[in-house]
Scaffold this motif. Structure first.
Motif, PDB file in Angstrom:
ATOM      1  N   THR A  81       0.831  -1.190   0.000  1.00 28.45           N
ATOM      2  CA  THR A  81       0.000   0.000   0.000  1.00 28.45           C
ATOM      3  C   THR A  81       0.871   1.246   0.000  1.00 28.45           C
ATOM      4  OG1 THR A  81      -0.103   0.173   2.412  1.00 28.45           O
ATOM      5  CG2 THR A  81      -1.736  -1.230   1.333  1.00 28.45           C
ATOM      6  N   ALA A  82       0.311   2.348  -0.473  1.00 33.31           N
ATOM      7  CA  ALA A  82       1.045   3.611  -0.500  1.00 33.31           C
ATOM      8  C   ALA A  82       1.422   4.055   0.909  1.00 33.31           C
ATOM      9  CB  ALA A  82       0.207   4.684  -1.188  1.00 33.31           C
ATOM     10  N   GLN A  83       0.549   3.762   1.877  1.00 23.52           N
ATOM     11  CA  GLN A  83       0.820   4.137   3.267  1.00 23.52           C
ATOM     12  C   GLN A  83       2.045   3.400   3.805  1.00 23.52           C
ATOM     13  OE1 GLN A  83      -2.451   3.513   5.958  1.00 23.52           O
ATOM     14  NE2 GLN A  83      -1.306   4.144   7.764  1.00 23.52           N
ATOM     15  N   ASN A  84       2.124   2.090   3.535  1.00 23.78           N
ATOM     16  CA  ASN A  84       3.270   1.313   3.992  1.00 23.78           C
ATOM     17  C   ASN A  84       4.563   1.778   3.327  1.00 23.78           C
ATOM     18  OD1 ASN A  84       2.028  -0.403   5.854  1.00 23.78           O
ATOM     19  ND2 ASN A  84       1.379  -1.822   4.254  1.00 23.78           N
ATOM     20  N   THR A  93       5.219   4.769   2.044  1.00 26.90           N
ATOM     21  CA  THR A  93       5.572   6.094   2.549  1.00 26.90           C
ATOM     22  C   THR A  93       6.141   6.024   3.964  1.00 26.90           C
ATOM     23  OG1 THR A  93       3.819   7.102   1.213  1.00 26.90           O
ATOM     24  CG2 THR A  93       4.707   8.413   3.022  1.00 26.90           C
ATOM     25  N   SER A  94       5.496   5.228   4.816  1.00 23.49           N
ATOM     26  CA  SER A  94       5.971   5.091   6.198  1.00 23.49           C
ATOM     27  C   SER A  94       7.373   4.511   6.248  1.00 23.49           C
ATOM     28  CB  SER A  94       5.015   4.193   6.995  1.00 23.49           C
ATOM     29  OG  SER A  94       3.724   4.756   7.058  1.00 23.49           O
ATOM     30  N   THR A 143       4.792  -4.353   7.287  1.00 17.61           N
ATOM     31  CA  THR A 143       3.672  -5.136   6.737  1.00 17.61           C
ATOM     32  C   THR A 143       3.401  -6.386   7.563  1.00 17.61           C
ATOM     33  OG1 THR A 143       5.225  -6.227   5.213  1.00 17.61           O
ATOM     34  CG2 THR A 143       3.991  -4.349   4.374  1.00 17.61           C
TER      35      THR A 143
END
Length: 233
Positions: A105-108, A110-111, A226
């Motif tokens: 995911t984009a969130q993972n 980016t984080s 993740t």
């Protein structure tokens, strides 16, 4: 007249210029990888190619040749060829990452990237400023890295998410140590060899080494974020 202050100022200015070039080259390489990965993620042909074992082997082989050719500093090497080698390596790495935007995911992403950036920056500053000799840490980290590679190769057949998750922490610790050590080592190399070799070549070689440290920190953090089994969708 005492010329020592002027000599110190000159060495300090030269060192700052060297680090500016090295981190500039590294940042550009990371940007090339990210852009290549992002564009490749929208190209079905690239995704299929990077899913082909033969294509993957070919990319790895080219990368190994590039790393080997840039791993030593040669006074007569063209900085342009060194730069092309670094950016070609970064582009190939981006191709390998082309599926990352599909899998994670984009969130993972980016984080993990932000965390890797912060962690890398702190470790680089530590490696630059500490007066402690980090060569012992470097030797231990390199030995542990060999063991990690062996375990990773074995896990290609076992396909154990738990092993992959646990050794992501091990890999993260290894490359944390390597980042601090590599930064200190590159500083010492400049102070010892800066007047004997092309500084741009030295900066490009250092940029490749630190790029590899940063990318591996990012990968291991992404695996950790993740979780076991990869909560990626």
């Amino acid at each position: 007249m005492n010329n020592e202050p002027n000599l110190y100022d000159s060495r300090s200015t030269g060192l700052n210029s060297f680090f500016t070039k090295m981190y500039g080259y590294m940042g550009l390489a990371v940007a090339i990888s990210a852009l290549t990965a992002y564009i490749g993620s929208f190209n079905p042909t690239v995704i299929r190619m990077m899913s082909n074992p033969l294509a993957l082997f070919g990319v790895f082989a080219i990368q190994l040749v590039l790393v080997y050719s840039m791993s030593s500093v040669k006074a007569d090497r063209s900085p342009l060829m060194s730069a092309l080698g670094l950016f070609l390596f970064a582009g190939l790495e981006g191709l390998l990452f082309s599926g990352i935007f599909i899998v994670y995911t984009a969130q993972n992403i980016t984080s993990a990237f932000v965390a890797a950036f912060v962690m890398f920056t702190v470790l680089a500053i530590m490696g630059t400023t500490t007066k402690k000799d980090l060569s012992g840490i470097g030797r231990q980290a390199n030995a542990a890295l060999i063991a990690l590679i062996i375990v990773s190769l074995i896990n290609l057949f076992l396909r154990s998410p738990m092993i992959n998750y646990i050794f992501s922490f091990v890999g993260l610790v290894i490359f944390m140590g390597l980042t601090a050590w590599d930064t200190q080592r590159l500083r010492q190399m400049y102070l010892q060899m800066g007047s004997q070799v092309n500084v741009n070549n030295l900066a490009l070689m250092g940029a490749l080494q630190l790029y590899l440290d940063f990318i591996n920190i990012f990968i291991f953090l992404l695996n950790i974020f993740t979780g076991v089994g990869g909560d990626r969708d």
